[in-house]
Design a protein around this motif. Sequence first.
Motif, short mmCIF file in Angstrom:
data_model
loop_
_atom_site.label_atom_id
_atom_site.label_comp_id
_atom_site.label_asym_id
_atom_site.label_seq_id
_atom_site.Cartn_x
_atom_site.Cartn_y
_atom_site.Cartn_z
N GLY A 3 38.87 33.13 48.24
CA GLY A 3 37.74 32.86 49.13
C GLY A 3 36.84 34.08 49.25
N LEU A 4 37.48 35.24 49.36
CA LEU A 4 36.73 36.50 49.47
C LEU A 4 35.93 36.76 48.19
CD1 LEU A 4 36.48 38.75 51.58
CD2 LEU A 4 38.24 40.01 50.34
N SER A 5 36.55 36.51 47.05
CA SER A 5 35.85 36.69 45.77
C SER A 5 34.61 35.80 45.73
CB SER A 5 36.74 36.29 44.59
OG SER A 5 37.99 36.88 44.68
N ALA A 6 34.80 34.52 46.09
CA ALA A 6 33.67 33.59 46.06
C ALA A 6 32.60 34.04 47.05
CB ALA A 6 34.15 32.18 46.40
N ALA A 7 33.03 34.51 48.24
CA ALA A 7 32.06 34.95 49.25
C ALA A 7 31.26 36.15 48.75
CB ALA A 7 32.79 35.31 50.53
N MET A 8 31.91 37.07 48.03
CA MET A 8 31.19 38.25 47.52
C MET A 8 30.17 37.85 46.46
SD MET A 8 31.57 40.93 49.09
CE MET A 8 30.57 41.92 48.00
N LEU A 16 34.92 43.39 41.12
CA LEU A 16 36.14 44.14 41.48
C LEU A 16 37.09 43.27 42.29
CD1 LEU A 16 34.73 47.67 42.39
CD2 LEU A 16 36.05 46.99 40.37
N ILE A 17 36.53 42.51 43.23
CA ILE A 17 37.40 41.66 44.06
C ILE A 17 38.03 40.55 43.21
CG2 ILE A 17 37.47 40.08 46.02
CD1 ILE A 17 35.38 41.80 47.34
N ILE A 18 37.24 40.00 42.29
CA ILE A 18 37.82 38.99 41.40
C ILE A 18 38.95 39.61 40.58
CG2 ILE A 18 37.37 37.65 39.30
CD1 ILE A 18 34.71 36.87 40.45
N GLY A 19 38.71 40.84 40.13
CA GLY A 19 39.76 41.56 39.38
C GLY A 19 41.03 41.66 40.19
N ALA A 20 40.90 41.99 41.49
CA ALA A 20 42.08 42.11 42.36
C ALA A 20 42.76 40.75 42.53
CB ALA A 20 41.67 42.67 43.71
N MET A 43 46.57 39.75 41.43
CA MET A 43 47.59 39.12 42.28
C MET A 43 48.11 37.85 41.65
SD MET A 43 46.92 39.63 46.27
CE MET A 43 48.08 38.32 46.46
N ALA A 44 47.20 37.07 41.09
CA ALA A 44 47.61 35.80 40.48
C ALA A 44 48.53 36.04 39.29
CB ALA A 44 46.38 35.01 40.05
N VAL A 45 48.19 37.09 38.51
CA VAL A 45 49.03 37.42 37.35
C VAL A 45 50.43 37.81 37.81
CG1 VAL A 45 49.41 39.13 35.53
CG2 VAL A 45 47.17 38.05 35.76
N PHE A 46 50.50 38.63 38.86
CA PHE A 46 51.82 39.08 39.31
C PHE A 46 52.61 37.96 40.00
CE2 PHE A 46 50.16 43.07 38.09
CZ PHE A 46 51.28 43.73 37.62
N LEU A 106 33.49 34.66 35.18
CA LEU A 106 34.13 34.55 33.87
C LEU A 106 34.44 35.94 33.29
CD1 LEU A 106 34.77 32.32 31.70
CD2 LEU A 106 32.65 32.98 30.62
N LEU A 107 33.42 36.80 33.27
CA LEU A 107 33.61 38.12 32.65
C LEU A 107 34.62 38.95 33.43
CD1 LEU A 107 29.97 39.03 31.57
CD2 LEU A 107 31.85 38.20 30.17
N ALA A 108 34.50 38.92 34.77
CA ALA A 108 35.42 39.71 35.60
C ALA A 108 36.86 39.28 35.34
CB ALA A 108 35.07 39.56 37.07
N SER A 109 37.09 37.96 35.27
CA SER A 109 38.47 37.51 35.09
C SER A 109 38.96 37.78 33.67
CB SER A 109 38.61 36.03 35.44
OG SER A 109 37.77 35.26 34.63
N MET A 110 38.06 37.71 32.69
CA MET A 110 38.48 38.01 31.31
C MET A 110 38.95 39.45 31.18
SD MET A 110 35.64 35.97 29.08
CE MET A 110 36.20 36.27 27.43
#
Lengths: 286, 225
Positions: free
Chosen positions: A20-25, A184-188, A192-195, A271-275
């Motif tokens: 939600g925070l990622s989307a909000a940013m 950066l937030i999407i990266g975080a 978390m999702a990866v871990f 897309l780019l941030a998550s890639m």
Amino acid sequence: MMYALREALTAFRRAPVLTGLSAAMIALSLFVVGLFGLVAHNVREVIQRVESRVQVVAYLRDDANSAEVNEAQRQIGTYEEVAGVRYVSREEALAIAKQELDELSGIFGNLESNPLPASIEVSLKSGQTGADAVRGVADRLRNFRFVEDVRYGDDWIEKIFVLRRVAAMASLTLGAGFAAVAALIIGAAIRMAVFARRDEITIMRLVGATDAFVRRPFIIEGLITGLIGAVLAVLATWLVFRSLIGSPFEIQWLPASWLYAGVAAGALVGLLASMVAVRRHLREIV
Amino acid sequence: MIRLSKVSKQYPRHGAAISDINFELRKGEFCFLTGHSGAGKSTILKLIHMAERPTEGEVRVSGYSSSNIKPAEVSMLRRKIGYVFQDFRLLQQRTAAENIAFALEVTGARPAVIRTKVGKLLSNVGLASKSEKLPSELSGGEQQRIAVARALVNDPLVVLADEPTGNLDERATQGIFELFRSINATGTAVLFATHDLELVRRHAGLRVIELDHGNIVYDSAGAIV
């Protein structure tokens, strides 16, 4: 593909705050761009309306003879920027002044001689009304011997162009800044999702899932986050637009192409941030 | 089918895990890999799985070589290799059937194929009645049976077993071992790493490779090395 989509949606359920925070940013960054876009678009509309009325007026000396003036008019008419040329005689100028400046008609009426000069009014073709083109025409008019002065409202034309440039620069800089924070937030969030799915990823690799297959749910997650953010930004910008209707400003909503571009930009940032993030964090899992 | 030639593996911090390992595992063969813990058994299995690359020498598995295999080929190779661990490595939130299905899903199998195959594998490992149980509701032996079933989803050429009975009691150990024997009987090669010498002794006649400090000290196929 269904698997990737299902897993991506699971990620939203698993960490709703972070996604939600990622989307909000992303929404915030595109909202800033949207607001300035709204300003830039409306300024452009105003400029276009004003520009279509831009005239260059050459005031003539009293000793200009009509043969010279006729020849000059013909020449000016051949300039590629010029749409029309009109000669305004001294008498005509006085008549217009009397009409337009009603409260001064008394003064004009009592004059013994006409103080107004004759002029040549030059209107420009649309697309030739930029500050440079206008200045170019004005400079050429000054070269005529019998031209006393040339006016074209140069100062406010410049100001309006500066305003537009500032609006564009400010929206791009702020928008890019917020977009970087969003990335950066999407990266975080992806980290978390990866871990959270570490065990699954280990087993996926164990049984021979391809890297692309492992990455896909995370990339879809980023894409959806970006899209949600972009749609929220459009919504927020629209609310601001709605609240301005009825105010002294005559304001127009953004063109559809700008909205599509904004939504595409949101999706692209996600897309780019998550890639980038998924590539980096998957390496941390054996 | 699997050949290790002059293979050494060194880790930056821990030094040599194995050195100058040479052996071949033929199609359909059963082989124990024994040795105390730290002798290099797991390292050899990881090298065959291409999860690690040798520092020296070459590992060849089913036509792929460790010296030039590409990442995409590693995925394809792993579909021909089943892997079973001491700690089962099951997904705790998924049922027995889902754990097996997961391995098929991630290789892109169709839902109908997955359903049929999972049912067949569950009955092969004797757990058809427990398909909807979570791992936490199963005994150690049963969990390992699920892990074995998962290793078999892609009809592998070889199953690598890393101390698969290490966490099991005597009876469960025997059951799991019999399961591996029956898998082997269908033509799948098995490389069975264990430090349980009692188990190895009880099945004299099967090939044994013994490791000590990263070296092969005995290979029953070629006697003492």
